[in-house]
Each structure stands twice: as C-alpha cells, then as structure tokens.
Design a protein around this motif. Structure first.
Motif, PDB file in Angstrom:
ATOM      1  N   LEU A 127      16.554 -22.328  42.825  1.00 46.52           N
ATOM      2  CA  LEU A 127      16.844 -23.682  42.362  1.00 46.52           C
ATOM      3  C   LEU A 127      17.346 -24.565  43.494  1.00 46.52           C
ATOM      4  O   LEU A 127      17.049 -25.760  43.542  1.00 46.52           O
ATOM      5  CB  LEU A 127      17.878 -23.633  41.231  1.00 46.52           C
ATOM      6  CG  LEU A 127      17.428 -22.992  39.917  1.00 46.52           C
ATOM      7  CD1 LEU A 127      18.563 -22.966  38.917  1.00 46.52           C
ATOM      8  CD2 LEU A 127      16.228 -23.730  39.338  1.00 46.52           C
TER       9      LEU A 127
ATOM     10  N   LYS B 220       5.737 -25.129  31.543  1.00 50.07           N
ATOM     11  CA  LYS B 220       5.431 -24.979  32.969  1.00 50.07           C
ATOM     12  C   LYS B 220       6.416 -24.033  33.637  1.00 50.07           C
ATOM     13  O   LYS B 220       6.030 -23.207  34.479  1.00 50.07           O
ATOM     14  CB  LYS B 220       5.479 -26.358  33.645  1.00 50.07           C
ATOM     15  CG  LYS B 220       5.240 -26.304  35.158  1.00 50.07           C
ATOM     16  CD  LYS B 220       3.873 -25.714  35.488  1.00 50.07           C
ATOM     17  CE  LYS B 220       3.662 -25.667  36.993  1.00 50.07           C
ATOM     18  NZ  LYS B 220       2.374 -25.033  37.334  1.00 50.07           N
ATOM     19  N   THR B 221       7.671 -24.119  33.253  1.00 48.21           N
ATOM     20  CA  THR B 221       8.686 -23.253  33.854  1.00 48.21           C
ATOM     21  C   THR B 221       8.436 -21.797  33.513  1.00 48.21           C
ATOM     22  O   THR B 221       8.513 -20.913  34.372  1.00 48.21           O
ATOM     23  CB  THR B 221      10.089 -23.673  33.367  1.00 48.21           C
ATOM     24  OG1 THR B 221      10.339 -25.021  33.782  1.00 48.21           O
ATOM     25  CG2 THR B 221      11.147 -22.765  33.945  1.00 48.21           C
TER      26      THR B 221
ATOM     27  N   GLN C  23      14.691 -25.985  34.394  1.00 48.99           N
ATOM     28  CA  GLN C  23      15.090 -24.826  35.185  1.00 48.99           C
ATOM     29  C   GLN C  23      16.613 -24.733  35.295  1.00 48.99           C
ATOM     30  O   GLN C  23      17.177 -23.631  35.228  1.00 48.99           O
ATOM     31  CB  GLN C  23      14.455 -24.908  36.572  1.00 48.99           C
ATOM     32  CG  GLN C  23      12.942 -24.760  36.558  1.00 48.99           C
ATOM     33  CD  GLN C  23      12.327 -24.960  37.931  1.00 48.99           C
ATOM     34  OE1 GLN C  23      12.968 -25.486  38.832  1.00 48.99           O
ATOM     35  NE2 GLN C  23      11.083 -24.554  38.082  1.00 48.99           N
TER      36      GLN C  23
ATOM     37  N   VAL D  65      11.030 -30.877  34.829  1.00 52.00           N
ATOM     38  CA  VAL D  65      10.892 -29.459  35.183  1.00 52.00           C
ATOM     39  C   VAL D  65      12.178 -28.938  35.815  1.00 52.00           C
ATOM     40  O   VAL D  65      12.656 -27.845  35.490  1.00 52.00           O
ATOM     41  CB  VAL D  65       9.694 -29.253  36.127  1.00 52.00           C
ATOM     42  CG1 VAL D  65       9.622 -27.802  36.605  1.00 52.00           C
ATOM     43  CG2 VAL D  65       8.396 -29.625  35.424  1.00 52.00           C
ATOM     44  N   ASN D  66      12.742 -29.725  36.732  1.00 48.39           N
ATOM     45  CA  ASN D  66      14.008 -29.320  37.349  1.00 48.39           C
ATOM     46  C   ASN D  66      15.118 -29.200  36.312  1.00 48.39           C
ATOM     47  O   ASN D  66      15.929 -28.271  36.365  1.00 48.39           O
ATOM     48  CB  ASN D  66      14.412 -30.326  38.425  1.00 48.39           C
ATOM     49  CG  ASN D  66      13.495 -30.269  39.642  1.00 48.39           C
ATOM     50  OD1 ASN D  66      12.745 -29.317  39.822  1.00 48.39           O
ATOM     51  ND2 ASN D  66      13.557 -31.285  40.466  1.00 48.39           N
TER      52      ASN D  66
ATOM     53  N   PHE E  36       9.441 -18.371  39.393  1.00 47.68           N
ATOM     54  CA  PHE E  36      10.676 -18.646  38.670  1.00 47.68           C
ATOM     55  C   PHE E  36      11.097 -17.449  37.832  1.00 47.68           C
ATOM     56  O   PHE E  36      12.278 -17.058  37.818  1.00 47.68           O
ATOM     57  CB  PHE E  36      10.497 -19.875  37.785  1.00 47.68           C
ATOM     58  CG  PHE E  36      11.713 -20.239  36.980  1.00 47.68           C
ATOM     59  CD1 PHE E  36      12.771 -20.906  37.564  1.00 47.68           C
ATOM     60  CD2 PHE E  36      11.790 -19.903  35.637  1.00 47.68           C
ATOM     61  CE1 PHE E  36      13.901 -21.234  36.825  1.00 47.68           C
ATOM     62  CE2 PHE E  36      12.911 -20.228  34.892  1.00 47.68           C
ATOM     63  CZ  PHE E  36      13.966 -20.899  35.481  1.00 47.68           C
TER      64      PHE E  36
ATOM     65  N   ALA F  53       7.779 -29.236  30.007  1.00 46.63           N
ATOM     66  CA  ALA F  53       8.575 -28.760  31.144  1.00 46.63           C
ATOM     67  C   ALA F  53       8.913 -27.287  30.992  1.00 46.63           C
ATOM     68  O   ALA F  53       8.857 -26.517  31.960  1.00 46.63           O
ATOM     69  CB  ALA F  53       9.859 -29.585  31.264  1.00 46.63           C
ATOM     70  N   TYR F  54       9.247 -26.863  29.772  1.00 45.98           N
ATOM     71  CA  TYR F  54       9.577 -25.455  29.543  1.00 45.98           C
ATOM     72  C   TYR F  54       8.328 -24.575  29.614  1.00 45.98           C
ATOM     73  O   TYR F  54       8.392 -23.436  30.072  1.00 45.98           O
ATOM     74  CB  TYR F  54      10.277 -25.293  28.201  1.00 45.98           C
ATOM     75  CG  TYR F  54      11.710 -25.773  28.219  1.00 45.98           C
ATOM     76  CD1 TYR F  54      12.737 -24.944  28.632  1.00 45.98           C
ATOM     77  CD2 TYR F  54      12.026 -27.078  27.846  1.00 45.98           C
ATOM     78  CE1 TYR F  54      14.056 -25.385  28.661  1.00 45.98           C
ATOM     79  CE2 TYR F  54      13.328 -27.532  27.878  1.00 45.98           C
ATOM     80  CZ  TYR F  54      14.345 -26.684  28.284  1.00 45.98           C
ATOM     81  OH  TYR F  54      15.636 -27.121  28.322  1.00 45.98           O
TER      82      TYR F  54
ATOM     83  N   ASN G 157       5.573 -20.156  35.382  1.00 46.82           N
ATOM     84  CA  ASN G 157       5.724 -20.029  36.830  1.00 46.82           C
ATOM     85  C   ASN G 157       6.214 -18.616  37.172  1.00 46.82           C
ATOM     86  O   ASN G 157       7.367 -18.267  36.907  1.00 46.82           O
ATOM     87  CB  ASN G 157       6.726 -21.063  37.342  1.00 46.82           C
ATOM     88  CG  ASN G 157       6.825 -21.058  38.862  1.00 46.82           C
ATOM     89  OD1 ASN G 157       6.104 -20.334  39.543  1.00 46.82           O
ATOM     90  ND2 ASN G 157       7.713 -21.879  39.396  1.00 46.82           N
TER      91      ASN G 157
ATOM     92  N   MET H  33       5.949 -24.502  42.917  1.00 49.26           N
ATOM     93  CA  MET H  33       5.635 -25.037  41.600  1.00 49.26           C
ATOM     94  C   MET H  33       4.135 -25.095  41.343  1.00 49.26           C
ATOM     95  O   MET H  33       3.673 -24.903  40.240  1.00 49.26           O
ATOM     96  CB  MET H  33       6.233 -26.439  41.452  1.00 49.26           C
ATOM     97  CG  MET H  33       7.746 -26.474  41.571  1.00 49.26           C
ATOM     98  SD  MET H  33       8.529 -25.375  40.390  1.00 49.26           S
ATOM     99  CE  MET H  33       7.981 -26.103  38.858  1.00 49.26           C
TER     100      MET H  33
ATOM    101  N   SER I  68      15.287 -32.496  29.989  1.00 48.33           N
ATOM    102  CA  SER I  68      14.293 -31.416  29.986  1.00 48.33           C
ATOM    103  C   SER I  68      13.363 -31.498  28.793  1.00 48.33           C
ATOM    104  O   SER I  68      12.233 -31.006  28.855  1.00 48.33           O
ATOM    105  CB  SER I  68      15.010 -30.059  29.995  1.00 48.33           C
ATOM    106  OG  SER I  68      15.707 -29.842  28.777  1.00 48.33           O
TER     107      SER I  68
END
Length: 292
Positions: free
Chosen positions: A231, A63-64, A262, A258-259, A70, A60-61, A67, A243, A37
C-alpha cells in the motif's frame, strides 16, 4: 462520596464530551475512506464524496480482489502477523519469567535487565543493522520480516511486571509438587496471565500488520511485499505498475476508489480482532497498577 460532588460531575461531563469528540474524529476518516471506496469514479475524482457513497459502485472491490499481487501481499501479512506474534510471545515469556524474580533468586537479574533497557534506548543505527541482516543471509527472505522484531524490550517489561503481580505461593506450591521452571511458567503463570498475553499479543499483531519500512528496505521483489509495504508503494510512491488497469477498466474505475478499497481492506482485520480482545486489553493495562 466524591462522585456526588459538583466539581466531579462537571469534570465527568467535560471528560465524556471530550472522549466522544475524540472518538468521532478517529471514526470520520475511516467512514470517509469507506464511502469513497463504494463511490463511482466521477464523484471520487471530483472530491464530491463525504460520509456517504455517491453513485454506489463495487467496481473498486472487484478490481482489488482480482489483483493477484494484492492478494499475495495479504497472505504475506497474515503469515507474518501469525508467526511474528507467536514468536514474540514465546520469546517474551522466556525472557520475562526469570527477570521477574527477586535478586536473591536470580543474582544476575539486574545485569540482564539493564542490558535489555540499554538495547531499547540505544541502537547501532540503520546501516549496521542492515549489514547484520545481510551477513545473516536474511535479505529477500520472509524471515527478515519476523526474526529482527522477535525480541521487544517494551513487551518484556510489561510482561515481567504482570508476572510480579502473581502470588509467589503459586510458584512455591508448583515447585514443591516437583514441577520445574518451564512447567511452572506454562502451567501456572501463563494460564493466570490471559489479560497480559492479550495485551502484548495485540501490540505485536498491530506492529506486524502495519509495519511497512522493513519490507521496503530488505525485500527487492515487490511481489514479496507485505500488505503495508504494498500500500505504501501504490499510494504514497504512486507506483501503479502492480495494478495493470486496462483502458476499459480505467473508464469505470478511479485510482482514488481503488486505493480507498485497499486501505479499508488492510485496516479491516485489526478492526475485527480488537473488539474481541478489548476486555482483556483494558484489564491487562490496569493489572498490577494498584497494590494492596
């Protein structure tokens, strides 16, 4: 004196090594997910990340967190976990207290106990259960995530065994002083049952936080999914519609990172709460196992 014998020492060494190995095997996958991540897109896509991030990145964080779907799924899971755990504890207390009495006090105890055990072993199946949920009007409702799991026979059995270990003299003194059964339960039994409450509370919390199938089955709008269901659809079913990555973001981000972000965010609450409940959890699992 058996602790000083050679066979015991050998067993203790092998047991310690085995538990350490088991702990490492459980921790390594989590560390790997955390490292992925925090890694850059190229390294994650090329499977070059081990237990340490490669080309450290927080994209990645970012973008998470940006969202909204999410974040809403986290809020749904938090509400579900808090309300579901509170409701499960309340129902468990009310069911376990009378079932912990002797047959002389509660004559129908064995009948109700077997009904609970029967429901735990046998069920009508998924289709009849879905029809019942539909007839009750719970489809596409938040309460469909909470109400069906309010009664957990396994937790009730655990709790009634804890209640049986409480000295009867405490209840007799409470009843002599004029307290009723509800007052005795909430003023006498529960305060001395903190280890058992922490145990069943942790079981219920983990169940609600990690449950994904009921959200997938009973909720038609993906925006109302709890975190575990969200998820599952993103990672297992590879549904990336929620996403909404732009071409620029796709150049900087990897779906793998990204996954991973999450997944780690989803696992973090349980990892944070468990250490605070561990001492109660261990004590609660062993309480009542030895009778003098």
């Amino acid at each position: 004196m058996y602790q000083k014998t050679v066979p015991y020492r050998i067993f203790n060494v092998f047991n310690t090594c085995f538990l350490i190995l088991l702990a490492v095997m459980c921790i390594i996958p989590l560390i790997h997910v955390l490292a992925v991540s925090f890694s850059a897109k190229a390294a994650a896509d090329a499977n070059l990340v081990g237990l340490w991030p490669v080309n450290f990145s927080l994209e990645a964080y970012k973008k998470t967190i940006d969202n909204p779907v999410f974040l809403h799924s986290i809020w749904v899971s938090v509400k579900r976990t808090v309300l579901g755990t509170a409701l499960t504890l309340f129902v468990t207390f009310l069911a376990a207290y009378p079932l912990s009495k002797e047959t002389a006090v509660f004559r129908s105890r064995n009948i109700y106990s077997w009904l609970f055990v029967f429901s735990m072993v046998f069920s009508g199946g998924l289709v009849p259960f879905y029809i019942i949920i539909q007839k009750l009007g719970l489809i596409d409702s938040f309460w469909v995530l909470v109400l069906p799991s309010a009664v957990n026979t396994f937790l009730i059995i655990l709790m009634l065994n804890f209640f049986r270990g409480i000295p009867k003299e405490l209840e007799e003194a409470s009843l002599i002083d004029g307290a009723g059964h509800f007052r005795t339960l909430f003023s006498i039994y529960l305060p001395v049952s903190l280890p058992s409450i922490a145990t069943i509370g942790l079981f219920s919390m983990v169940y609600h936080w990690n449950s994904w199938f009921d959200g997938l089955l009973y909720l038609s709008n993906s925006k109302d999914y709890p975190l575990a269901t969200f998820l599952q659809t993103v990672i297992i079913q590879r549904d990336m519609s929620s996403m909404s990555m732009s071409p620029t973001e796709m150049e900087l981000l990897s779906q793998t990172t990204v996954n991973a972000a999450q997944i780690f965010i989803g696992a973090a609450p349980v990892l944070i709460v468990y250490p605070f409940l561990q001492k109660y959890f261990v004590k609660g699992m062993t309480l009542g196992s030895v009778k003098e």
